[in-house]
Motif scaffolding. Structure first.
Motif, PDB file in Angstrom:
ATOM      1  N   ASN A  72       9.556  29.015 -17.357  1.00 59.60           N
ATOM      2  CA  ASN A  72       9.171  30.199 -18.130  1.00 59.60           C
ATOM      3  C   ASN A  72       7.703  30.146 -18.529  1.00 59.60           C
ATOM      4  O   ASN A  72       7.018  31.179 -18.546  1.00 59.60           O
ATOM      5  CB  ASN A  72      10.052  30.320 -19.374  1.00 59.60           C
ATOM      6  CG  ASN A  72      11.413  30.907 -19.077  1.00 59.60           C
ATOM      7  OD1 ASN A  72      11.606  32.112 -19.132  1.00 59.60           O
ATOM      8  ND2 ASN A  72      12.367  30.043 -18.746  1.00 59.60           N
ATOM      9  N   SER A  76       4.959  32.942 -17.348  1.00 61.89           N
ATOM     10  CA  SER A  76       4.123  33.614 -18.334  1.00 61.89           C
ATOM     11  C   SER A  76       2.643  33.467 -17.996  1.00 61.89           C
ATOM     12  O   SER A  76       1.878  34.447 -18.053  1.00 61.89           O
ATOM     13  CB  SER A  76       4.410  33.054 -19.730  1.00 61.89           C
ATOM     14  OG  SER A  76       3.570  33.630 -20.695  1.00 61.89           O
ATOM     15  N   ASP A  77       2.235  32.272 -17.631  1.00 57.60           N
ATOM     16  CA  ASP A  77       0.831  32.040 -17.266  1.00 57.60           C
ATOM     17  C   ASP A  77       0.453  32.810 -16.011  1.00 57.60           C
ATOM     18  O   ASP A  77      -0.647  33.370 -15.918  1.00 57.60           O
ATOM     19  CB  ASP A  77       0.582  30.548 -17.042  1.00 57.60           C
ATOM     20  CG  ASP A  77       0.580  29.753 -18.337  1.00 57.60           C
ATOM     21  OD1 ASP A  77       0.394  30.368 -19.402  1.00 57.60           O
ATOM     22  OD2 ASP A  77       0.786  28.527 -18.287  1.00 57.60           O
ATOM     23  N   VAL A 109       0.361  41.700 -22.454  1.00 54.42           N
ATOM     24  CA  VAL A 109       0.583  40.503 -21.636  1.00 54.42           C
ATOM     25  C   VAL A 109      -0.264  39.352 -22.148  1.00 54.42           C
ATOM     26  O   VAL A 109       0.198  38.203 -22.233  1.00 54.42           O
ATOM     27  CB  VAL A 109       0.268  40.812 -20.156  1.00 54.42           C
ATOM     28  CG1 VAL A 109       0.255  39.526 -19.332  1.00 54.42           C
ATOM     29  CG2 VAL A 109       1.283  41.789 -19.586  1.00 54.42           C
ATOM     30  N   VAL A 112       1.257  38.046 -25.556  1.00 49.50           N
ATOM     31  CA  VAL A 112       2.576  37.456 -25.340  1.00 49.50           C
ATOM     32  C   VAL A 112       2.424  36.087 -24.693  1.00 49.50           C
ATOM     33  O   VAL A 112       3.091  35.117 -25.080  1.00 49.50           O
ATOM     34  CB  VAL A 112       3.461  38.381 -24.480  1.00 49.50           C
ATOM     35  CG1 VAL A 112       4.683  37.626 -23.958  1.00 49.50           C
ATOM     36  CG2 VAL A 112       3.912  39.588 -25.295  1.00 49.50           C
ATOM     37  N   ASN A 113       1.531  35.993 -23.713  1.00 50.97           N
ATOM     38  CA  ASN A 113       1.291  34.692 -23.080  1.00 50.97           C
ATOM     39  C   ASN A 113       0.675  33.706 -24.060  1.00 50.97           C
ATOM     40  O   ASN A 113       1.027  32.518 -24.070  1.00 50.97           O
ATOM     41  CB  ASN A 113       0.366  34.868 -21.878  1.00 50.97           C
ATOM     42  CG  ASN A 113      -0.141  33.558 -21.313  1.00 50.97           C
ATOM     43  OD1 ASN A 113      -1.249  33.128 -21.596  1.00 50.97           O
ATOM     44  ND2 ASN A 113       0.682  32.899 -20.523  1.00 50.97           N
ATOM     45  N   SER A 116       3.631  32.686 -26.420  1.00 57.91           N
ATOM     46  CA  SER A 116       4.789  32.091 -25.748  1.00 57.91           C
ATOM     47  C   SER A 116       4.443  30.714 -25.194  1.00 57.91           C
ATOM     48  O   SER A 116       5.298  29.822 -25.151  1.00 57.91           O
ATOM     49  CB  SER A 116       5.286  33.002 -24.624  1.00 57.91           C
ATOM     50  OG  SER A 116       4.308  33.144 -23.602  1.00 57.91           O
ATOM     51  N   SER A 117       3.189  30.507 -24.793  1.00 63.44           N
ATOM     52  CA  SER A 117       2.787  29.217 -24.220  1.00 63.44           C
ATOM     53  C   SER A 117       2.960  28.085 -25.225  1.00 63.44           C
ATOM     54  O   SER A 117       3.563  27.055 -24.920  1.00 63.44           O
ATOM     55  CB  SER A 117       1.329  29.277 -23.753  1.00 63.44           C
ATOM     56  OG  SER A 117       1.195  30.123 -22.637  1.00 63.44           O
ATOM     57  N   TRP A 155      11.379  34.500 -26.260  1.00 62.85           N
ATOM     58  CA  TRP A 155      10.786  35.743 -25.760  1.00 62.85           C
ATOM     59  C   TRP A 155      10.965  36.881 -26.765  1.00 62.85           C
ATOM     60  O   TRP A 155      10.049  37.689 -26.971  1.00 62.85           O
ATOM     61  CB  TRP A 155      11.406  36.137 -24.428  1.00 62.85           C
ATOM     62  CG  TRP A 155      10.947  35.321 -23.257  1.00 62.85           C
ATOM     63  CD1 TRP A 155      11.696  34.515 -22.458  1.00 62.85           C
ATOM     64  CD2 TRP A 155       9.607  35.235 -22.748  1.00 62.85           C
ATOM     65  NE1 TRP A 155      10.916  33.933 -21.487  1.00 62.85           N
ATOM     66  CE2 TRP A 155       9.633  34.361 -21.632  1.00 62.85           C
ATOM     67  CE3 TRP A 155       8.400  35.814 -23.119  1.00 62.85           C
ATOM     68  CZ2 TRP A 155       8.493  34.065 -20.897  1.00 62.85           C
ATOM     69  CZ3 TRP A 155       7.251  35.515 -22.387  1.00 62.85           C
ATOM     70  CH2 TRP A 155       7.316  34.645 -21.286  1.00 62.85           C
ATOM     71  N   ASN A 159       7.858  38.849 -28.750  1.00 63.58           N
ATOM     72  CA  ASN A 159       7.729  40.305 -28.641  1.00 63.58           C
ATOM     73  C   ASN A 159       7.758  40.976 -30.012  1.00 63.58           C
ATOM     74  O   ASN A 159       7.058  41.970 -30.233  1.00 63.58           O
ATOM     75  CB  ASN A 159       8.840  40.866 -27.759  1.00 63.58           C
ATOM     76  CG  ASN A 159       8.513  40.755 -26.278  1.00 63.58           C
ATOM     77  OD1 ASN A 159       7.861  41.624 -25.707  1.00 63.58           O
ATOM     78  ND2 ASN A 159       8.958  39.678 -25.642  1.00 63.58           N
ATOM     79  N   SER A 298      -3.935  28.373 -19.694  1.00 65.50           N
ATOM     80  CA  SER A 298      -3.204  28.758 -18.486  1.00 65.50           C
ATOM     81  C   SER A 298      -3.683  27.990 -17.258  1.00 65.50           C
ATOM     82  O   SER A 298      -2.944  27.858 -16.284  1.00 65.50           O
ATOM     83  CB  SER A 298      -3.348  30.267 -18.239  1.00 65.50           C
ATOM     84  OG  SER A 298      -2.758  31.003 -19.278  1.00 65.50           O
TER      85      SER A 298
END
Length: 339
Positions: A72, A76-77, A109, A112-113, A116-117, A155, A159, A298
């Motif tokens: 995941n 995402s990256d 995006v 979120v990345n 989430s990372s 996730w 969000n 990333s």
């Protein structure tokens, strides 16, 4: 009187000439710093993350909990890196995003990345901690089902964190007649941007970073206890500690300048700040310089994929060797058959 008039005129011209210089700093940085930085990050990070995603899909048959988190994270990256060529092109040509949908989706995006990372790195650190405490993987959080549930909730949480930003961007675009795509730190709307940015910094960055540091401390503590109990240990768990510490150090170095300067930038735009124009531009320039640094994670993340597990690394390298040998074997067979 004449001398005073000449002095006033010169003073006015000097002040007038200074204003364009400081207001052009952001344009210069976007063209000569952001554009090449984003282009380099895409060229290096995209192949690495694509290789990991394809490796997981085609090489790994037995998935464990940490594989789910890593997959995941790589997805995402990969999605985020696909937005960088467009940004690099726009900045290099001094243009702004004309499509409101592309503007919102790109910022969505990106953030979120961003959050989430670090969240998936926390779960990876938790998995490494549980691996040392339960080497036979008997804990329920080490199961595939638990990893999938945690991934889905992660996730959802990210969000929810980013949703107010989307609302703020929509309001700002409407105020600008859908013609100007601004960065998060320059938005205006019904939502208080400064308070929201501070809350996002705490929930999206500070708390996960504390989680990384906490798991690093727990792993180090457990290893010290094991070293005292077993003087000659055949199985080494030093690698999980190095991985977790490296992840915590990476996010601390890359994310801290970005979040600090983002909040300072938003605060500088508030009416109560009462800052001069050039001071605001200098703050914005520092904030611009911190953005590629934050997104560098990333590019670095694929390194963690190869150190997290020997099995994936061995399977991926074996698959790559087979792909390289196939054309060579075909050429040899063709030479053998030909008269």
């Amino acid at each position: 009187m004449v001398a005073l008039s000449i002095y006033s005129t010169n003073n006015y011209l000097n002040n007038y000439s200074m204003v364009p210089q400081c207001t052009q700093i952001d344009d210069m940085l976007e063209k000569y710093y952001l554009a090449p930085s984003y282009g380099i990050e895409f060229c290096i990070g995209f192949p690495g993350n694509l290789l990991v995603v394809l490796g997981y899909i085609f090489c790994l048959q037995e998935w464990q909990s940490y594989n789910i988190y890593l997959f995941n994270l790589a997805v995402s990256d990969l999605i985020f890196l696909c937005t960088l060529p467009r940004l690099s092109y726009l900045y290099a040509n001094g243009q702004s995003e004309t499509s409101p949908y592309a503007c919102i989706s790109n910022r969505y995006v990106l953030h979120v990345n961003l959050y989430s990372s670090i969240l998936f790195m926390v779960w990876l650190s938790m998995d490494r901690f549980l691996l040392i405490r339960y080497p036979t993987r008997t804990h329920y959080l080490q199961s595939q089902r638990s990893a999938l549930i945690i991934t889905g909730l992660s996730w959802l949480a990210v969000n929810v964190e980013v949703a107010p930003m989307i609302a703020l961007m929509t309001q700002d675009l409407q105020n600008e007649n859908l013609s100007l795509c601004k960065d998060f730190a320059s938005l205006n709307g019904d939502i208080n941007p400064f308070g929201y940015s501070l809350g996002l910094t705490m929930t999206g960055y500070v708390l996960p970073l504390l989680g990384l540091c906490g798991f690093s401390y727990k792993i180090a503590q457990m290893l010290r206890v094991q070293d005292r109990a077993l003087q000659r240990r055949t199985t080494s768990y030093k690698r999980p500690l190095r991985v977790v510490r490296s992840a915590a150090a990476m996010f601390l170095v890359l994310y801290t300048p970005y979040h600090l300067l983002r909040n300072v930038r938003i605060a500088s735009l508030q009416p109560w700040a009462e800052l001069r124009l050039c001071t605001k531009m200098y703050i914005e320039s520092l904030y611009i310089m911190s953005r590629p640094l934050a997104f560098l994670h990333s590019v670095i993340n694929p390194v963690f994929y190869f150190f997290m597990g020997d099995k994936f690394r061995v399977l991926l390298l074996s698959k790559l060797r087979k792909l390289v040998r196939k054309p060579k074997l075909r050429r040899e067979s063709t030479l053998t058959i030909s008269p």
